[in-house]
Design a protein around this motif. Structure first.
Motif, PDB file in Angstrom:
ATOM      1  N   ALA A 151       0.841  -1.197   0.000  1.00  0.00           N
ATOM      2  CA  ALA A 151       0.000   0.000   0.000  1.00  0.00           C
ATOM      3  C   ALA A 151       0.872   1.242   0.000  1.00  0.00           C
ATOM      4  N   GLY A 152       0.388   2.294  -0.633  1.00  0.00           N
ATOM      5  CA  GLY A 152       1.088   3.569  -0.609  1.00  0.00           C
ATOM      6  C   GLY A 152       0.757   4.340   0.669  1.00  0.00           C
ATOM      7  N   PRO A 153       1.374   5.485   0.870  1.00  0.00           N
ATOM      8  CA  PRO A 153       1.065   6.293   2.053  1.00  0.00           C
ATOM      9  C   PRO A 153      -0.386   6.759   2.023  1.00  0.00           C
ATOM     10  N   THR A 191      -5.127  -3.974   5.749  1.00  0.00           N
ATOM     11  CA  THR A 191      -4.903  -3.555   4.360  1.00  0.00           C
ATOM     12  C   THR A 191      -5.278  -4.715   3.450  1.00  0.00           C
ATOM     13  N   MET A 192      -5.910  -4.408   2.323  1.00  0.00           N
ATOM     14  CA  MET A 192      -6.285  -5.460   1.372  1.00  0.00           C
ATOM     15  C   MET A 192      -6.243  -4.944  -0.058  1.00  0.00           C
ATOM     16  N   ALA A 193      -6.021  -5.860  -1.000  1.00  0.00           N
ATOM     17  CA  ALA A 193      -6.008  -5.518  -2.417  1.00  0.00           C
ATOM     18  C   ALA A 193      -7.437  -5.276  -2.899  1.00  0.00           C
ATOM     19  N   VAL A 194      -7.611  -4.280  -3.774  1.00  0.00           N
ATOM     20  CA  VAL A 194      -8.933  -3.990  -4.327  1.00  0.00           C
ATOM     21  C   VAL A 194      -8.838  -3.767  -5.832  1.00  0.00           C
ATOM     22  N   ARG A 195     -10.001  -3.856  -6.479  1.00  0.00           N
ATOM     23  CA  ARG A 195     -10.115  -3.650  -7.927  1.00  0.00           C
ATOM     24  C   ARG A 195     -11.223  -2.642  -8.164  1.00  0.00           C
ATOM     25  N   VAL A 245     -15.420   7.374   3.848  1.00  0.00           N
ATOM     26  CA  VAL A 245     -14.791   6.656   2.733  1.00  0.00           C
ATOM     27  C   VAL A 245     -14.044   7.678   1.886  1.00  0.00           C
ATOM     28  N   VAL A 246     -12.736   7.473   1.686  1.00  0.00           N
ATOM     29  CA  VAL A 246     -11.944   8.371   0.844  1.00  0.00           C
ATOM     30  C   VAL A 246     -11.394   7.554  -0.325  1.00  0.00           C
ATOM     31  N   VAL A 247     -11.767   7.939  -1.547  1.00  0.00           N
ATOM     32  CA  VAL A 247     -11.254   7.272  -2.747  1.00  0.00           C
ATOM     33  C   VAL A 247     -10.344   8.276  -3.458  1.00  0.00           C
ATOM     34  N   HIS A 248      -9.065   7.931  -3.600  1.00  0.00           N
ATOM     35  CA  HIS A 248      -8.103   8.908  -4.116  1.00  0.00           C
ATOM     36  C   HIS A 248      -7.055   8.219  -5.014  1.00  0.00           C
ATOM     37  N   TRP A 249      -6.305   9.050  -5.752  1.00  0.00           N
ATOM     38  CA  TRP A 249      -5.169   8.584  -6.539  1.00  0.00           C
ATOM     39  C   TRP A 249      -3.898   8.755  -5.726  1.00  0.00           C
ATOM     40  N   LEU A 271     -12.367   4.312   5.552  1.00  0.00           N
ATOM     41  CA  LEU A 271     -11.976   3.369   4.504  1.00  0.00           C
ATOM     42  C   LEU A 271     -11.165   4.192   3.504  1.00  0.00           C
ATOM     43  N   CYS A 272      -9.838   4.035   3.540  1.00  0.00           N
ATOM     44  CA  CYS A 272      -8.928   4.841   2.711  1.00  0.00           C
ATOM     45  C   CYS A 272      -8.545   4.012   1.481  1.00  0.00           C
ATOM     46  N   ILE A 273      -9.088   4.386   0.330  1.00  0.00           N
ATOM     47  CA  ILE A 273      -8.987   3.563  -0.881  1.00  0.00           C
ATOM     48  C   ILE A 273      -8.090   4.259  -1.901  1.00  0.00           C
ATOM     49  N   ASP A 274      -6.983   3.615  -2.239  1.00  0.00           N
ATOM     50  CA  ASP A 274      -5.948   4.199  -3.090  1.00  0.00           C
ATOM     51  C   ASP A 274      -5.997   3.568  -4.488  1.00  0.00           C
ATOM     52  N   LYS A 275      -6.336   4.380  -5.488  1.00  0.00           N
ATOM     53  CA  LYS A 275      -6.415   3.861  -6.870  1.00  0.00           C
ATOM     54  C   LYS A 275      -5.037   3.622  -7.476  1.00  0.00           C
ATOM     55  N   THR A 276      -4.023   4.309  -6.982  1.00  0.00           N
ATOM     56  CA  THR A 276      -2.680   4.145  -7.539  1.00  0.00           C
ATOM     57  C   THR A 276      -2.100   2.787  -7.186  1.00  0.00           C
ATOM     58  N   THR A 277      -2.167   2.417  -5.920  1.00  0.00           N
ATOM     59  CA  THR A 277      -1.619   1.128  -5.496  1.00  0.00           C
ATOM     60  C   THR A 277      -2.676   0.028  -5.430  1.00  0.00           C
ATOM     61  N   ARG A 278      -3.945   0.390  -5.707  1.00  0.00           N
ATOM     62  CA  ARG A 278      -5.054  -0.563  -5.690  1.00  0.00           C
ATOM     63  C   ARG A 278      -5.144  -1.286  -4.346  1.00  0.00           C
ATOM     64  N   THR A 279      -5.181  -0.497  -3.330  1.00  0.00           N
ATOM     65  CA  THR A 279      -5.287  -1.045  -1.972  1.00  0.00           C
ATOM     66  C   THR A 279      -6.330  -0.287  -1.172  1.00  0.00           C
ATOM     67  N   LEU A 280      -6.850  -0.953  -0.156  1.00  0.00           N
ATOM     68  CA  LEU A 280      -7.779  -0.344   0.795  1.00  0.00           C
ATOM     69  C   LEU A 280      -7.171  -0.461   2.181  1.00  0.00           C
ATOM     70  N   ARG A 281      -7.080   0.650   2.885  1.00  0.00           N
ATOM     71  CA  ARG A 281      -6.649   0.674   4.291  1.00  0.00           C
ATOM     72  C   ARG A 281      -7.874   0.940   5.165  1.00  0.00           C
TER      73      ARG A 281
END
Length: 280
Positions: free
Chosen positions: A156-158, A189-193, A276-280, A169-179
């Motif tokens: 996961a990224g920072p 932390t888990m992988a997401v699509r 819920v935060v969805v970000h790049w 729920l911190c969702i990172d589109k760059t690393t495709r992970t959810l914190r």
């Protein structure tokens, strides 16, 4: 009648011929004076080891060709890491491996390497040595990031700064992970699509407004277990397709999770109203 000189010349040629037969050299004809020329000089290379030491019977190893050393083993069963992940991705490219990449050199990887080696006349050891690796490199291309992490497992990224306070729920589109974070601390932390180009997952700050444990999509008639809805019909939920195909597919805009045990625990912890935060 032959003269003494002629007889001596003939005798010299005969002696030289006999010597040539013994030594394997080529004999030349007599010179203008009737004297035989020297045989062709052949140099026999010195095969003794440096320092003038001579070999002993104990120096020879059964089954090993003199002057050749075994290829260096790079990875074998039990190893793990990014290099093993690349090995698995390249084996997938040419159809020798169908699972992973996982980054762990397991029994499936070992069998795939054996098959690859046997097909190309290499020793079927199941260990990836330098010869096997070079052959594989010539037959494949450099795997991209999501070939390496086809089934998840990427770091996961920072976290985004908007994720550092409260329950998020911190969702990172760059690393495709959810914190899953509480007061700036990452609990899991888990992988997401995400959605595809035509059905993208929305970015921004939202709230969980509905939880549905056994949800089925009314629009696509597909199961959405452990659904945590945050924006219209978009939700974080378990995906059977993601679990089976990894990043080879995509959602209709939802945030897919492939680890059912992880999303089950998350579903139990998240409350309606959590951010819920969805970000790049």
């Amino acid at each position: 009648m032959r003269t003494g000189g002629t007889r001596r010349a003939i005798a010299a040629v005969a002696a030289a011929t006999a010597l040539a037969a013994l030594c394997g050299c080529t004999v030349q004809s007599p010179d203008a004076d009737g004297r035989p020329r020297s045989p062709v000089h052949i140099e026999i290379p010195d095969t003794r080891p440096p320092g003038g030491r001579t070999g002993t019977p104990g120096d020879a190893r059964p089954g090993r060709t003199p002057g050749r050393t075994a290829a260096q083993v790079l990875w074998s069963r039990g190893d793990s890491g990014r290099d093993v992940r690349e090995l698995q991705a390249r084996l997938r490219q040419i159809g020798w491996l169908f699972d992973g990449p996982t980054g762990s050199y397991d029994d499936l990887t070992e069998q795939a390497v054996k098959g690859f080696q046997g097909k190309r006349g290499l020793p079927r050891t199941g260990r990836t040595d330098t010869v096997t690796w070079q052959r594989l490199l010539r037959m494949t291309h450099e795997p991209g990031r999501w070939e390496l992490y086809l089934m998840g497992g990427q770091p996961a990224g920072p976290p985004d700064r908007r994720c550092l306070t409260g329950r998020v729920l911190c969702i990172d589109k760059t690393t495709r992970t959810l914190r899953w974070m509480v007061d700036g601390r990452t609990l899991s932390t888990m992988a997401v699509r995400f959605g595809t180009e035509y059905t993208p997952t929305r970015e921004g700050v939202f709230q969980v407004y509905w939880k549905s444990r056994h949800h089925v999509s009314t629009l696509y008639d597909s199961p959405m277990p452990y659904a945590l809805f945050f924006s219209g019909g978009q939700a974080v939920h378990y995906s059977y397709d993601f679990a089976a195909r990894g990043y080879a597919g995509g959602s209709h805009g939802c945030v897919n999770v492939r680890d059912e045990a992880a999303i089950s625990r998350l579903f139990a912890q998240v409350r309606v109203g959590d951010k819920v935060v969805v970000h790049w």
